[in-house]
Scaffold this motif. Structure first.
Motif, PDB file in Angstrom:
ATOM      1  N   ALA A 214       0.828  -1.207   0.000  1.00  7.91           N
ATOM      2  CA  ALA A 214       0.000   0.000   0.000  1.00  7.91           C
ATOM      3  C   ALA A 214       0.862   1.256   0.000  1.00  7.91           C
ATOM      4  O   ALA A 214       0.558   2.240  -0.689  1.00  7.91           O
ATOM      5  CB  ALA A 214      -0.921  -0.009   1.215  1.00  7.91           C
ATOM      6  N   TRP A 215       1.970   1.235   0.762  1.00  4.88           N
ATOM      7  CA  TRP A 215       2.874   2.386   0.809  1.00  4.88           C
ATOM      8  C   TRP A 215       3.510   2.632  -0.555  1.00  4.88           C
ATOM      9  O   TRP A 215       3.540   3.773  -1.051  1.00  4.88           O
ATOM     10  CB  TRP A 215       3.944   2.130   1.869  1.00  4.88           C
ATOM     11  CG  TRP A 215       5.035   3.154   1.936  1.00  4.88           C
ATOM     12  CD1 TRP A 215       4.903   4.463   2.296  1.00  4.88           C
ATOM     13  CD2 TRP A 215       6.426   2.956   1.626  1.00  4.88           C
ATOM     14  NE1 TRP A 215       6.137   5.083   2.240  1.00  4.88           N
ATOM     15  CE2 TRP A 215       7.078   4.191   1.839  1.00  4.88           C
ATOM     16  CE3 TRP A 215       7.172   1.848   1.221  1.00  4.88           C
ATOM     17  CZ2 TRP A 215       8.453   4.340   1.641  1.00  4.88           C
ATOM     18  CZ3 TRP A 215       8.537   2.004   1.034  1.00  4.88           C
ATOM     19  CH2 TRP A 215       9.165   3.239   1.236  1.00  4.88           C
ATOM     20  N   LEU A 216       4.016   1.575  -1.191  1.00  4.91           N
ATOM     21  CA  LEU A 216       4.640   1.716  -2.512  1.00  4.91           C
ATOM     22  C   LEU A 216       3.623   2.142  -3.563  1.00  4.91           C
ATOM     23  O   LEU A 216       3.903   3.005  -4.411  1.00  4.91           O
ATOM     24  CB  LEU A 216       5.291   0.390  -2.917  1.00  4.91           C
ATOM     25  CG  LEU A 216       6.561  -0.008  -2.152  1.00  4.91           C
ATOM     26  CD1 LEU A 216       6.929  -1.454  -2.454  1.00  4.91           C
ATOM     27  CD2 LEU A 216       7.721   0.928  -2.509  1.00  4.91           C
ATOM     28  N   HIS A 217       2.447   1.537  -3.511  1.00  4.92           N
ATOM     29  CA  HIS A 217       1.402   1.842  -4.501  1.00  4.92           C
ATOM     30  C   HIS A 217       0.976   3.302  -4.394  1.00  4.92           C
ATOM     31  O   HIS A 217       0.792   3.992  -5.408  1.00  4.92           O
ATOM     32  CB  HIS A 217       0.212   0.915  -4.250  1.00  4.92           C
ATOM     33  CG  HIS A 217      -0.815   0.930  -5.339  1.00  4.92           C
ATOM     34  ND1 HIS A 217      -0.510   1.105  -6.671  1.00  4.92           N
ATOM     35  CD2 HIS A 217      -2.173   0.783  -5.288  1.00  4.92           C
ATOM     36  CE1 HIS A 217      -1.611   1.063  -7.384  1.00  4.92           C
ATOM     37  NE2 HIS A 217      -2.634   0.883  -6.581  1.00  4.92           N
ATOM     38  N   MET A 218       0.855   3.791  -3.169  1.00  7.04           N
ATOM     39  CA  MET A 218       0.439   5.171  -2.947  1.00  7.04           C
ATOM     40  C   MET A 218       1.533   6.150  -3.360  1.00  7.04           C
ATOM     41  O   MET A 218       1.265   7.205  -3.950  1.00  7.04           O
ATOM     42  CB  MET A 218       0.085   5.369  -1.472  1.00  7.04           C
ATOM     43  CG  MET A 218      -0.479   6.730  -1.138  1.00  7.04           C
ATOM     44  SD  MET A 218      -0.943   6.876   0.622  1.00  7.04           S
ATOM     45  CE  MET A 218       0.699   6.900   1.364  1.00  7.04           C
ATOM     46  N   ALA A 219       2.790   5.791  -3.070  1.00  5.72           N
ATOM     47  CA  ALA A 219       3.902   6.696  -3.345  1.00  5.72           C
ATOM     48  C   ALA A 219       4.242   6.771  -4.830  1.00  5.72           C
ATOM     49  O   ALA A 219       4.575   7.846  -5.349  1.00  5.72           O
ATOM     50  CB  ALA A 219       5.134   6.272  -2.555  1.00  5.72           C
ATOM     51  N   LEU A 220       4.174   5.626  -5.540  1.00  3.40           N
ATOM     52  CA  LEU A 220       4.651   5.567  -6.924  1.00  3.40           C
ATOM     53  C   LEU A 220       3.531   5.646  -7.955  1.00  3.40           C
ATOM     54  O   LEU A 220       3.788   5.952  -9.123  1.00  3.40           O
ATOM     55  CB  LEU A 220       5.449   4.273  -7.135  1.00  3.40           C
ATOM     56  CG  LEU A 220       6.692   4.136  -6.248  1.00  3.40           C
ATOM     57  CD1 LEU A 220       7.372   2.782  -6.474  1.00  3.40           C
ATOM     58  CD2 LEU A 220       7.676   5.273  -6.509  1.00  3.40           C
ATOM     59  N   GLU A 221       2.298   5.340  -7.542  1.00  4.89           N
ATOM     60  CA  GLU A 221       1.123   5.466  -8.409  1.00  4.89           C
ATOM     61  C   GLU A 221       1.294   4.711  -9.727  1.00  4.89           C
ATOM     62  O   GLU A 221       1.065   5.252 -10.813  1.00  4.89           O
ATOM     63  CB  GLU A 221       0.810   6.939  -8.672  1.00  4.89           C
ATOM     64  CG  GLU A 221       0.462   7.711  -7.406  1.00  4.89           C
ATOM     65  CD  GLU A 221       0.090   9.152  -7.707  1.00  4.89           C
ATOM     66  OE1 GLU A 221       0.595   9.711  -8.708  1.00  4.89           O
ATOM     67  OE2 GLU A 221      -0.694   9.732  -6.936  1.00  4.89           O
ATOM     68  N   VAL A 222       1.717   3.451  -9.619  1.00  7.58           N
ATOM     69  CA  VAL A 222       1.828   2.572 -10.786  1.00  7.58           C
ATOM     70  C   VAL A 222       1.136   1.256 -10.442  1.00  7.58           C
ATOM     71  O   VAL A 222       0.888   0.960  -9.266  1.00  7.58           O
ATOM     72  CB  VAL A 222       3.300   2.322 -11.183  1.00  7.58           C
ATOM     73  CG1 VAL A 222       3.973   3.615 -11.610  1.00  7.58           C
ATOM     74  CG2 VAL A 222       4.070   1.663 -10.038  1.00  7.58           C
ATOM     75  N   PRO A 223       0.808   0.429 -11.440  1.00  2.52           N
ATOM     76  CA  PRO A 223       0.155  -0.865 -11.163  1.00  2.52           C
ATOM     77  C   PRO A 223       1.004  -1.724 -10.236  1.00  2.52           C
ATOM     78  O   PRO A 223       2.237  -1.672 -10.254  1.00  2.52           O
ATOM     79  CB  PRO A 223       0.027  -1.493 -12.555  1.00  2.52           C
ATOM     80  CG  PRO A 223       0.010  -0.337 -13.498  1.00  2.52           C
ATOM     81  CD  PRO A 223       0.925   0.691 -12.901  1.00  2.52           C
ATOM     82  N   ILE A 224       0.332  -2.532  -9.435  1.00  3.46           N
ATOM     83  CA  ILE A 224       1.020  -3.362  -8.447  1.00  3.46           C
ATOM     84  C   ILE A 224       0.378  -4.734  -8.376  1.00  3.46           C
ATOM     85  O   ILE A 224      -0.838  -4.884  -8.574  1.00  3.46           O
ATOM     86  CB  ILE A 224       1.003  -2.685  -7.057  1.00  3.46           C
ATOM     87  CG1 ILE A 224       1.868  -3.457  -6.056  1.00  3.46           C
ATOM     88  CG2 ILE A 224      -0.421  -2.518  -6.536  1.00  3.46           C
ATOM     89  CD1 ILE A 224       2.103  -2.713  -4.752  1.00  3.46           C
ATOM     90  N   THR A 225       1.197  -5.731  -8.101  1.00  4.91           N
ATOM     91  CA  THR A 225       0.728  -7.092  -7.883  1.00  4.91           C
ATOM     92  C   THR A 225       1.245  -7.565  -6.536  1.00  4.91           C
ATOM     93  O   THR A 225       2.428  -7.409  -6.229  1.00  4.91           O
ATOM     94  CB  THR A 225       1.234  -8.048  -8.981  1.00  4.91           C
ATOM     95  OG1 THR A 225       0.776  -7.592 -10.251  1.00  4.91           O
ATOM     96  CG2 THR A 225       0.715  -9.460  -8.742  1.00  4.91           C
TER      97      THR A 225
END
Length: 313
Positions: A214-225
């Motif tokens: 969640a931290w990475l997804h919020m910070a980088l705003e790119v698709p995540i798996t």
């Protein structure tokens, strides 16, 4: 030294603390906060041991509410631990029975250090909304540990829905070293070669995996798996995809990690699993709300869990 006070009252406990202070000089002085630990009878010793070690960095008064059976006759048994049995703190263990078995502010209020911050910690099962629980209402900080809940992911989801400023969870604190290493790697990125996708892999029972994602997804705003791994515990791998190559941080066991980056030699990094006392000591260093955790658990985690294609078995 351990002093037993069976079938007692908070007034008698206070008088005994004063007596021990007179006998031991400064044994009860110099405390910077009150740590209230809310647990169940039989589960208190591990929490006390961690709190004692953390108190060497943060001298405090530790009040442990170890609830007994609500079916017993109403009574209060207590222990006061000082000296070698209490680290750099003084420990008051309260065993409430009958009507006193439930979390009870009245048991705590007469034992709090005057004019000192209050930190509440639920090392096992936490109430549905900690900020509205009897002890949580008077605490400056409220610490939970979703990893110890019967359903860690459900516990984490509940934190997201009930979050109030001052709440934190040790699943987040366990991520500190991962976040430091990933932030260092991100600082060296070429802006012309941005990250295009993130992969996070961790144990199926690890709420830390979801919080890191969640931290990475919020910070980088790119698709995540996010992929569940049934082997071991905790986070295993983070992959940051770029057009010119991927950055991968992997911890195959529980101590050392390997960082791989395009055009750079492979780095072996000490990334041990953090102990309970280390995590608790870190949380006691700050008494202001953890704003980053608040954003991650309310915005980042909610967004992550709403994207069904993110999660993979």
């Amino acid at each position: 030294m351990i002093v037993d006070l069976p079938d007692t009252t908070t007034s008698k406990i206070t008088k005994m603390i004063v007596k021990l202070r007179e006998q031991g000089g400064v044994v009860a002085l110099g405390r910077v906060l009150t740590l209230v630990v809310i647990t169940e009878l039989g589960n208190e010793e591990d929490a006390i041991a961690a709190a004692n070690l953390a108190s060497r960095e943060h001298p405090c008064r530790i009040i442990v509410l170890a609830a007994g059976s609500a079916a017993d006759a109403t009574r209060l048994d207590a222990e006061i631990r000082v000296g070698g049995d209490a680290g750099a703190s003084e420990v008051i263990v309260l065993h409430g029975h009958g009507e006193l078995a439930a979390e009870n502010e009245s048991l705590v209020s007469g034992l709090l250090l005057p004019d000192a911050p209050i930190v509440a910690w639920w090392p096992n099962q936490a109430p549905a909304k900690t900020s509205e629980s009897p002890v949580g209402r008077i605490a400056h900080r409220r610490i939970t540990d979703s990893a110890n809940a019967a359903d860690p992911r459900a516990a984490l989801s509940n934190i997201a829905q009930t979050y109030a400023a001052g709440d934190t969870d040790l699943a987040w604190t366990r991520l500190t070293n991962w976040r430091i290493q990933l932030a260092a790697a991100l600082d060296g990125f070429d802006a012309s070669d941005p990250i295009t996708r993130i992969h996070v892999e961790g144990a199926i029972d690890s709420p830390s995996t979801l919080l890191l994602a969640a931290w990475l997804h919020m910070a980088l705003e790119v698709p995540i798996t996010v992929k569940d791994d049934t082997r071991g515990t905790g986070i295993r791998t983070v992959v940051l995809e770029r057009l010119k190559g991927t950055v991968e941080l992997t911890r195959p066991a529980t101590t050392d990690a390997v960082l791989t980056q395009p055009g750079q030699p492979v780095q072996h990094i000490a990334l041990p699993r953090r102990s309970l006392q280390d995590c608790l000591a870190e949380e006691l260093r700050r008494l202001d709300p953890d704003e980053v955790f608040g954003e991650v658990v309310t915005d980042g985690l909610t967004k992550l869990l709403s994207e069904e294609e993110v999660m993979q078995a």
